[in-house]
Design a protein around this motif. Sequence first.
Motif, PDB file in Angstrom:
ATOM      1  N   ARG A   1      62.508  36.401  35.719  1.00  0.00           N
ATOM      2  CA  ARG A   1      61.810  35.882  34.537  1.00  0.00           C
ATOM      3  C   ARG A   1      61.807  34.365  34.560  1.00  0.00           C
ATOM      4  N   LEU A   2      62.983  33.777  34.802  1.00  0.00           N
ATOM      5  CA  LEU A   2      63.091  32.328  34.801  1.00  0.00           C
ATOM      6  C   LEU A   2      62.406  31.692  36.000  1.00  0.00           C
ATOM      7  N   TYR A   3      62.598  32.288  37.181  1.00  0.00           N
ATOM      8  CA  TYR A   3      62.107  31.694  38.410  1.00  0.00           C
ATOM      9  C   TYR A   3      61.318  32.717  39.230  1.00  0.00           C
ATOM     10  N   PRO A   4      60.127  33.079  38.794  1.00  0.00           N
ATOM     11  CA  PRO A   4      59.326  34.044  39.558  1.00  0.00           C
ATOM     12  C   PRO A   4      58.997  33.497  40.944  1.00  0.00           C
ATOM     13  N   VAL A   5      59.159  34.327  41.952  1.00  0.00           N
ATOM     14  CA  VAL A   5      58.893  33.895  43.330  1.00  0.00           C
ATOM     15  C   VAL A   5      57.408  33.580  43.503  1.00  0.00           C
ATOM     16  N   PHE A   6      56.568  34.381  42.867  1.00  0.00           N
ATOM     17  CA  PHE A   6      55.128  34.109  42.825  1.00  0.00           C
ATOM     18  C   PHE A   6      54.776  33.740  41.383  1.00  0.00           C
ATOM     19  N   PRO A   7      54.703  32.449  41.052  1.00  0.00           N
ATOM     20  CA  PRO A   7      54.527  32.055  39.654  1.00  0.00           C
ATOM     21  C   PRO A   7      53.082  32.056  39.164  1.00  0.00           C
ATOM     22  N   THR A   8      52.116  32.209  40.056  1.00  0.00           N
ATOM     23  CA  THR A   8      50.713  32.201  39.628  1.00  0.00           C
ATOM     24  C   THR A   8      49.934  33.321  40.317  1.00  0.00           C
ATOM     25  N   LEU A   9      48.848  33.685  39.696  1.00  0.00           N
ATOM     26  CA  LEU A   9      47.951  34.691  40.265  1.00  0.00           C
ATOM     27  C   LEU A   9      46.528  34.323  39.893  1.00  0.00           C
ATOM     28  N   ALA A  10      45.655  34.236  40.882  1.00  0.00           N
ATOM     29  CA  ALA A  10      44.257  33.854  40.641  1.00  0.00           C
ATOM     30  C   ALA A  10      43.332  35.021  40.967  1.00  0.00           C
ATOM     31  N   ARG A  11      42.289  35.155  40.191  1.00  0.00           N
ATOM     32  CA  ARG A  11      41.265  36.174  40.424  1.00  0.00           C
ATOM     33  C   ARG A  11      39.891  35.553  40.183  1.00  0.00           C
ATOM     34  N   VAL A  12      38.870  36.101  40.840  1.00  0.00           N
ATOM     35  CA  VAL A  12      37.490  35.654  40.669  1.00  0.00           C
ATOM     36  C   VAL A  12      36.638  36.854  40.270  1.00  0.00           C
ATOM     37  N   ALA A  13      35.853  36.709  39.219  1.00  0.00           N
ATOM     38  CA  ALA A  13      34.951  37.783  38.797  1.00  0.00           C
ATOM     39  C   ALA A  13      33.801  37.884  39.797  1.00  0.00           C
ATOM     40  N   LEU A  14      33.680  39.015  40.482  1.00  0.00           N
ATOM     41  CA  LEU A  14      32.617  39.208  41.468  1.00  0.00           C
ATOM     42  C   LEU A  14      31.287  39.547  40.802  1.00  0.00           C
ATOM     43  N   VAL A  15      31.364  40.128  39.614  1.00  0.00           N
ATOM     44  CA  VAL A  15      30.158  40.451  38.839  1.00  0.00           C
ATOM     45  C   VAL A  15      30.397  40.035  37.397  1.00  0.00           C
ATOM     46  N   ASP A  16      29.329  39.977  36.605  1.00  0.00           N
ATOM     47  CA  ASP A  16      29.502  39.704  35.177  1.00  0.00           C
ATOM     48  C   ASP A  16      30.456  40.735  34.579  1.00  0.00           C
ATOM     49  N   THR A  17      31.467  40.249  33.886  1.00  0.00           N
ATOM     50  CA  THR A  17      32.552  41.117  33.419  1.00  0.00           C
ATOM     51  C   THR A  17      32.860  40.826  31.964  1.00  0.00           C
ATOM     52  N   VAL A  18      33.173  41.868  31.215  1.00  0.00           N
ATOM     53  CA  VAL A  18      33.620  41.718  29.831  1.00  0.00           C
ATOM     54  C   VAL A  18      35.048  42.221  29.741  1.00  0.00           C
ATOM     55  N   LEU A  19      35.964  41.317  29.415  1.00  0.00           N
ATOM     56  CA  LEU A  19      37.354  41.704  29.190  1.00  0.00           C
ATOM     57  C   LEU A  19      37.481  42.237  27.773  1.00  0.00           C
ATOM     58  N   PRO A  20      38.177  43.358  27.558  1.00  0.00           N
ATOM     59  CA  PRO A  20      38.172  44.008  26.242  1.00  0.00           C
ATOM     60  C   PRO A  20      38.844  43.210  25.138  1.00  0.00           C
ATOM     61  N   ARG A  21      39.770  42.326  25.463  1.00  0.00           N
ATOM     62  CA  ARG A  21      40.439  41.536  24.429  1.00  0.00           C
ATOM     63  C   ARG A  21      40.946  40.232  25.043  1.00  0.00           C
ATOM     64  N   GLY A  22      41.443  39.374  24.167  1.00  0.00           N
ATOM     65  CA  GLY A  22      41.931  38.068  24.613  1.00  0.00           C
ATOM     66  C   GLY A  22      41.176  36.912  23.985  1.00  0.00           C
ATOM     67  N   GLY A  23      40.034  37.179  23.372  1.00  0.00           N
ATOM     68  CA  GLY A  23      39.236  36.124  22.756  1.00  0.00           C
ATOM     69  C   GLY A  23      39.376  36.106  21.250  1.00  0.00           C
ATOM     70  N   GLY A  24      38.741  35.130  20.637  1.00  0.00           N
ATOM     71  CA  GLY A  24      38.790  35.014  19.181  1.00  0.00           C
ATOM     72  C   GLY A  24      40.083  34.403  18.685  1.00  0.00           C
ATOM     73  N   PRO A  25      40.159  34.095  17.401  1.00  0.00           N
ATOM     74  CA  PRO A  25      41.347  33.435  16.829  1.00  0.00           C
ATOM     75  C   PRO A  25      42.630  34.233  17.024  1.00  0.00           C
ATOM     76  N   ASP A  26      42.533  35.577  16.981  1.00  0.00           N
ATOM     77  CA  ASP A  26      43.744  36.400  17.077  1.00  0.00           C
ATOM     78  C   ASP A  26      43.892  37.080  18.434  1.00  0.00           C
ATOM     79  N   GLY A  27      43.007  36.763  19.380  1.00  0.00           N
ATOM     80  CA  GLY A  27      43.122  37.333  20.719  1.00  0.00           C
ATOM     81  C   GLY A  27      42.686  38.780  20.848  1.00  0.00           C
ATOM     82  N   SER A  28      42.040  39.319  19.816  1.00  0.00           N
ATOM     83  CA  SER A  28      41.659  40.729  19.853  1.00  0.00           C
ATOM     84  C   SER A  28      40.188  40.943  20.210  1.00  0.00           C
ATOM     85  N   SER A  29      39.427  39.861  20.322  1.00  0.00           N
ATOM     86  CA  SER A  29      37.996  39.982  20.617  1.00  0.00           C
ATOM     87  C   SER A  29      37.763  40.000  22.129  1.00  0.00           C
ATOM     88  N   PRO A  30      36.633  40.555  22.562  1.00  0.00           N
ATOM     89  CA  PRO A  30      36.329  40.573  24.001  1.00  0.00           C
ATOM     90  C   PRO A  30      35.993  39.178  24.526  1.00  0.00           C
TER      91      PRO A  30
END
Length: 232
Positions: free
Chosen positions: A95-124
């Motif tokens: 937890r304190l010292y993750p061996v792999f501290p980052t992870l990157a991804r690229v959207a290959l196509v137009d994508t809608v994530l189901p949540r994470g947006g909006g003031p409370d993080g619940s919007s797509p």
Amino acid sequence: MTPDDHKVPPTSLVQALAQQTKDRKVIRTQTIQAMMGAADTTPLLISNTVFLLARHPGIFARLRSEVAGITSKPMTLEDTKQSSLLRNIIRESLRLYPVFPTLARVALVDTVLPRGGGPDGSSPIFAPAGTRALSNFFTLHRDKFAFGTNVEEFDPDRWERISPDPFEYMAFGAGQRACLGRQKAMAEASVALIRITQRFKRITSRDERAWCGEQRMVCMNVNGCKVALVPE
């Protein structure tokens, strides 16, 4: 490669990839991805954990008492699971010292994530093709909502009080692309730490500098792990 080459069973990862694609970039990136799992990942986990135990003698003493009865030779996988404190110590180290501290991804196509947006993080969230998404586990693992207010402290006992979901604690990733070597890494680190704890009655730090991370293929402490091991 010639058509006949595809009839020969591959003897290496590169050959197997070359039979599937001619894209050199894909072959290169997949090979690097495979190499990352063998780039001192488990040794770094052990080193970081010893670094922490040297600064917390009380926790080390508790661990010695808890693993004293593990005497099997060779040690079995079930033996490594006997100590809940050891499991929590390793979790807390990652937890304190993750061996792999980052992870990157690229959207290959137009994508809608189901949540994470909006003031409370619940919007797509709409992520058009080409969008890069970067996760920082070093920051994620210091979320006070998931891990409590003392997130900068080494506190293995917190794992008796918390239960983060798979995407709040991502020491080995999560989902379909989670690390395939998780159980192997946990077992190897457990065996090493059990034997160190049984053989030495005390670990003392020989370097008062704080942990200072440097990210290359993996993330390591640039100051190393300078400790003294006091035998029985």
